[in-house]
Design a protein around this motif. Structure first.
Motif, PDB file in Angstrom:
ATOM      1  N   LEU A 187       2.310 -17.648  -2.799  1.00  0.00           N
ATOM      2  CA  LEU A 187       3.205 -16.566  -3.144  1.00  0.00           C
ATOM      3  C   LEU A 187       4.427 -16.677  -2.374  1.00  0.00           C
ATOM      4  O   LEU A 187       5.630 -16.385  -2.908  1.00  0.00           O
ATOM      5  CB  LEU A 187       2.606 -15.176  -2.671  1.00  0.00           C
ATOM      6  N   ARG A 207      -1.881  -7.942 -12.243  1.00  0.00           N
ATOM      7  CA  ARG A 207      -0.637  -7.947 -11.517  1.00  0.00           C
ATOM      8  C   ARG A 207       0.065  -9.421 -11.336  1.00  0.00           C
ATOM      9  O   ARG A 207       1.105  -9.839 -11.375  1.00  0.00           O
ATOM     10  CB  ARG A 207      -0.640  -7.111 -10.109  1.00  0.00           C
ATOM     11  N   ARG A 208      -0.959 -10.196 -11.228  1.00  0.00           N
ATOM     12  CA  ARG A 208      -0.689 -11.805 -11.040  1.00  0.00           C
ATOM     13  C   ARG A 208      -0.007 -12.206 -12.648  1.00  0.00           C
ATOM     14  O   ARG A 208       1.015 -12.808 -12.522  1.00  0.00           O
ATOM     15  CB  ARG A 208      -1.932 -12.746 -10.694  1.00  0.00           C
ATOM     16  N   ARG A 209      -0.722 -11.720 -13.528  1.00  0.00           N
ATOM     17  CA  ARG A 209      -0.158 -12.210 -14.976  1.00  0.00           C
ATOM     18  C   ARG A 209       1.024 -11.424 -15.185  1.00  0.00           C
ATOM     19  O   ARG A 209       2.042 -12.304 -15.729  1.00  0.00           O
ATOM     20  CB  ARG A 209      -1.422 -11.943 -16.067  1.00  0.00           C
ATOM     21  N   TYR A 212       0.666  -6.276  -5.492  1.00  0.00           N
ATOM     22  CA  TYR A 212      -0.341  -7.474  -5.208  1.00  0.00           C
ATOM     23  C   TYR A 212      -0.412  -7.520  -4.068  1.00  0.00           C
ATOM     24  O   TYR A 212      -1.627  -7.921  -3.483  1.00  0.00           O
ATOM     25  CB  TYR A 212       0.124  -8.675  -6.055  1.00  0.00           C
ATOM     26  N   VAL A 267       3.011 -18.986  -9.508  1.00  0.00           N
ATOM     27  CA  VAL A 267       2.167 -17.545  -9.612  1.00  0.00           C
ATOM     28  C   VAL A 267       0.906 -17.862 -10.111  1.00  0.00           C
ATOM     29  O   VAL A 267      -0.105 -17.223  -9.809  1.00  0.00           O
ATOM     30  CB  VAL A 267       3.044 -16.596 -10.301  1.00  0.00           C
ATOM     31  N   ARG A 268       1.027 -18.589 -11.380  1.00  0.00           N
ATOM     32  CA  ARG A 268      -0.222 -18.767 -12.110  1.00  0.00           C
ATOM     33  C   ARG A 268      -1.692 -19.367 -11.065  1.00  0.00           C
ATOM     34  O   ARG A 268      -2.615 -19.321 -11.502  1.00  0.00           O
ATOM     35  CB  ARG A 268      -0.203 -19.757 -13.170  1.00  0.00           C
ATOM     36  N   LEU A 315      -2.117 -18.407  -7.940  1.00  0.00           N
ATOM     37  CA  LEU A 315      -2.520 -17.405  -7.154  1.00  0.00           C
ATOM     38  C   LEU A 315      -3.873 -17.004  -7.285  1.00  0.00           C
ATOM     39  O   LEU A 315      -4.313 -16.808  -8.430  1.00  0.00           O
ATOM     40  CB  LEU A 315      -1.417 -16.134  -7.063  1.00  0.00           C
ATOM     41  N   GLY A 333      -6.847 -14.399  -8.302  1.00  0.00           N
ATOM     42  CA  GLY A 333      -7.062 -13.139  -9.060  1.00  0.00           C
ATOM     43  C   GLY A 333      -7.377 -12.091  -7.983  1.00  0.00           C
ATOM     44  O   GLY A 333      -8.461 -12.442  -7.142  1.00  0.00           O
TER      45      GLY A 333
END
Length: 436
Positions: free
Chosen positions: A20, A79-81, A132, A193-194, A196, A198
């Motif tokens: 992140l 939130r990650r997506r 997040y 970010v993808r 990170l 979940g």
């Protein structure tokens, strides 16, 4: 300080935090490039302060129009997506003004439109990232301070220290070049970010209409004097800072006699101070108490802008901006960390977006105020007005964010927050004054 707290300080941040941090660092570098280049690109199209104010204000309007609703949506979405989609969209968007620059059809309306859409993407990314982070760091107050300090430090170093000179230099290669550099940074951030981890979504509330959920988040902020005080300071601060930012390029050119590269260095001075402020934020919080530290940094911001208005040369202006940046850097670590520690997970998106909305909604008024004051009363008048607003705000909100309120809120939130030190009592803070 208790042994438990010492143990917490030594505990490592989760592995996902590094990814992140890297994503936000890369993106912040691109933002710094654009932050310096965009007003200079606008200056190639117009010398009208009000036209420049339109471009500056456009990026903040999404918070005025969609701030609370955006937070309610973030509390419903993964939130990650959300972070990944927002950065990917911004990467594609920046290709539009870059192409317009190459074709020599760039205009103030196009820059304002792009700034608005970039601001909309930033609304969703920033709100999702804010919501997040507490889950990633287990809502632990000390880990949140450490994490926010590192994030803020990297953001300041990249967006202010490295980015502005790079933006000024890249602009010399063509107006499209800094825009494409920022697009690339968004793309890299989206890919990171993808990767990170979940996070489970908070326990959902009973399904309610979106507007009702958004209103509940806003009400939570306005009913709590501590959260309201934390929200009011950046709101008034943004009026002041945007009034200054709108005319800073003109002020630097007309009053200080510096050119494009010098303007980038001026922004770098502010970022250097911000980096220092982010690094010492936790120390100030422990030494003075979080409430007193926030009051002191707010007062320093106002005095520093007053010094900028009176600066007789670029060196004095750079020093004033560095001091202001240090105060802002410390504030931007302490205040979000406190908010993330005391707000329930299922409300985090809405509370974060409401607080940010108040700040960002104030920004357009500051931008237009700066343009109007500069046009009507001279280039120094926005800076003097900004200093007065900051010092007045400091006095009004001092009791709302006192040490006593801060400690009471942390003790009340700790049992549900899952932190390792349930009462989060710090003897250094206990000794600090509870009256400020």
């Amino acid at each position: 300080m208790t042994a438990d707290v010492h143990e917490i300080r030594k505990s490592p941040l989760p592995a996902g935090f590094g990814r992140l941090w890297t994503a936000q660092t890369v993106s912040s570098l691109g933002d710094g490039v654009t932050h310096a280049a965009l007003p200079l690109i606008a200056l190639t199209l117009t010398r009208d302060p009000m036209a420049l104010a339109v471009v500056t204000a456009a990026g903040t309007l999404p918070w005025l129009l969609f701030g609370v609703l955006g937070g309610a949506l973030v509390d419903r979405w993964d939130r990650r997506r959300t972070m990944g989609a927002a950065d990917a969209a911004r990467a594609v968007l920046l290709a539009v003004p870059a192409a317009a620059a190459v074709l020599d059809v760039l205009s103030i309306p196009l820059l304002a439109t792009v700034a608005f859409l970039l601001g909309l993407g930033g609304l969703f990314f920033d709100t999702a990232a804010t919501a997040y982070l507490p889950d990633l760091l287990r809502r632990d107050p000390t880990l949140l301070e450490r994490g926010n300090s590192r994030l803020r430090g990297a953001q300041t170093a990249m967006s202010g220290f490295a980015g502005p000179p790079a933006g000024s230099a890249l602009l010399a290669l063509g107006r499209a070049v800094p825009l494409l550099a920022d697009a690339l940074s968004f793309l890299v951030s989206a890919l990171l970010v993808r990767t990170l981890p979940g996070m489970p979504r908070p326990v959902p509330e009973a399904r309610e209409p979106l507007f009702r959920q958004a209103r509940a988040g806003a009400s939570y902020v306005f009913r709590d004097r501590l959260l309201l005080g934390l929200a009011l300071r950046p709101a008034v601060g943004n009026i002041a800072f945007l009034a200054v930012e709108t005319v800073l390029a003109l002020f630097a050119h007309d009053r200080l006699g510096i050119g494009t590269f010098g303007y980038g260095l001026l922004l770098t001075a502010e970022a250097t101070g911000g980096l220092l402020g982010a690094g010492i934020a936790s120390f100030l919080g422990r030494r003075l108490g979080t409430g007193t530290a926030l009051t002191c940094t707010a007062a320093v911001e106002g005095l520093a802008i007053l010094g900028l208005a009176a600066a007789p040369n670029p060196y004095a202006a750079g020093l004033a901006l560095a001091v202001c940046g240090a105060a802002m850097g410390a504030t931007m670590v302490l205040a979000p960390s406190l908010r993330q520690a005391i707000v329930p997970a299922h409300l985090m998106g809405r509370v974060a977006s409401t607080s940010r909305m108040l700040a960002m909604c104030a920004a357009p008024f500051g931008a237009f105020l700066g343009g109007w004051l500069a046009t009507s009363y001279g280039i120094r008048s926005p800076l003097l007005t900004a200093a007065g607003l900051l010092l007045t705000m400091t006095a009004i909100t001092a009791t709302m964010t006192s040490n006593r309120r801060v400690e009471t809120a942390l003790r009340a939130a700790a049992p549900a927050g899952g932190g390792h030190h349930p009462d989060f009592k710090d003897p250094a803070r206990e000794r600090a004054s509870d009256t400020v």
